[in-house]
Scaffold this active site. Sequence first.
Site, PDB file in Angstrom:
ATOM      1  N   TYR A  97       0.958  -1.274  -0.027  1.00 38.25           N
ATOM      2  CA  TYR A  97       0.145   0.052   0.091  1.00 38.25           C
ATOM      3  C   TYR A  97       0.869   1.066  -0.105  1.00 38.25           C
ATOM      4  O   TYR A  97       2.021   1.277   0.213  1.00 38.25           O
ATOM      5  CB  TYR A  97      -1.006   0.132   1.204  1.00 38.25           C
ATOM      6  CG  TYR A  97      -0.389   0.413   2.467  1.00 38.25           C
ATOM      7  CD1 TYR A  97      -0.309   1.646   3.004  1.00 38.25           C
ATOM      8  CD2 TYR A  97       0.090  -0.602   3.263  1.00 38.25           C
ATOM      9  CE1 TYR A  97       0.313   1.771   4.355  1.00 38.25           C
ATOM     10  CE2 TYR A  97       0.620  -0.438   4.576  1.00 38.25           C
ATOM     11  CZ  TYR A  97       0.683   0.810   4.826  1.00 38.25           C
ATOM     12  OH  TYR A  97       1.350   1.229   6.303  1.00 38.25           O
ATOM     13  N   CYS A  98       0.321   2.448  -0.341  1.00 32.42           N
ATOM     14  CA  CYS A  98       0.796   3.530  -0.540  1.00 32.42           C
ATOM     15  C   CYS A  98      -0.211   4.627  -0.535  1.00 32.42           C
ATOM     16  O   CYS A  98      -1.283   4.441   0.037  1.00 32.42           O
ATOM     17  CB  CYS A  98       1.767   3.778  -1.628  1.00 32.42           C
ATOM     18  SG  CYS A  98       0.792   3.537  -3.170  1.00 32.42           S
ATOM     19  N   THR A  99      -0.005   5.953  -0.652  1.00 34.75           N
ATOM     20  CA  THR A  99      -0.761   6.937  -0.509  1.00 34.75           C
ATOM     21  C   THR A  99      -2.157   6.875  -1.530  1.00 34.75           C
ATOM     22  O   THR A  99      -3.215   6.775  -1.048  1.00 34.75           O
ATOM     23  CB  THR A  99      -0.249   8.425  -0.863  1.00 34.75           C
ATOM     24  OG1 THR A  99       0.836   8.333  -0.007  1.00 34.75           O
ATOM     25  CG2 THR A  99      -1.359   9.633  -0.391  1.00 34.75           C
ATOM     26  N   ILE A 155      -4.155   4.326   0.444  1.00 37.90           N
ATOM     27  CA  ILE A 155      -4.606   4.949   1.749  1.00 37.90           C
ATOM     28  C   ILE A 155      -6.053   5.801   1.469  1.00 37.90           C
ATOM     29  O   ILE A 155      -6.885   5.591   2.452  1.00 37.90           O
ATOM     30  CB  ILE A 155      -3.505   5.411   2.699  1.00 37.90           C
ATOM     31  CG1 ILE A 155      -2.481   4.552   3.019  1.00 37.90           C
ATOM     32  CG2 ILE A 155      -4.347   6.021   3.828  1.00 37.90           C
ATOM     33  CD1 ILE A 155      -1.239   5.116   3.337  1.00 37.90           C
TER      34      ILE A 155
END
Length: 248
Positions: free
Chosen positions: A186-188, A215
């Site tokens: 996951y990341c932004t 996210i």
Amino acid sequence: MTSILNISVYKFVQLHDTAALRDSLLARAIELELKGTILLAAEGINLFVAGAADAVRAFVATLQADARFADLAPKESWSDAQPFRKMLVKVKREIIRMDVPAIQPDFSAPTGRAPAVSAATVRRWLDSGVDDEGRPVVTLDTRNAFEVDVGAFDNAIDWRIGKFSEFPAALAAHRAELEGKTVVSYCTGGIRCEKAAMLMRASGLPHVYQLEGGILKYFEETDGAHYHGDCFVFDERRAVDSELKSST
């Protein structure tokens, strides 16, 4: 009153006219009095733009009129003030730099994306600690260390990278700890975990997925459970909370 609409979206798609596209998008954004950053590369587009709602949506309509961007579905959030100081459109070598030329996402190709899992599914898996096949689930943060420090999923794997181009070396060093697990990268907003998941799959890890939309989409579609803190964003808001509001 929250009057500024903020959008973010990316797409990996082959672009052969980045210079001309840069000029036309910059002109349109300035015409609509928008501010933000748009990155273009042969591999696609990555943008963060903010302004009056009607203007932002007119800009999205301009993008969607191009067949290559017809399916863009930006993530939205609101702020009281303009979070960007200027409007920049840049042509880069990669829209997110990883320095692994063999990893070439392309949303127009049947196998050009990393397998994705929805926010609701990730929340359900984290509730139970296993995926639908009973395999242990771990989350892997692909962001820079200073972003992770603002907020992250509970017990997420964090290799403390300083920039995304360090991710391949970190994977090589830590790959063994991911064996036998379902890994949700996951990341932004999804762009880094897209490339990261593809690289991990290419390394021989079969049960790797990206969190669809990152996210920000998790905050939008769930109650934010299993995530602590805020989400760092690259504008003057600095971070948003689980309600996608600028955090104090």
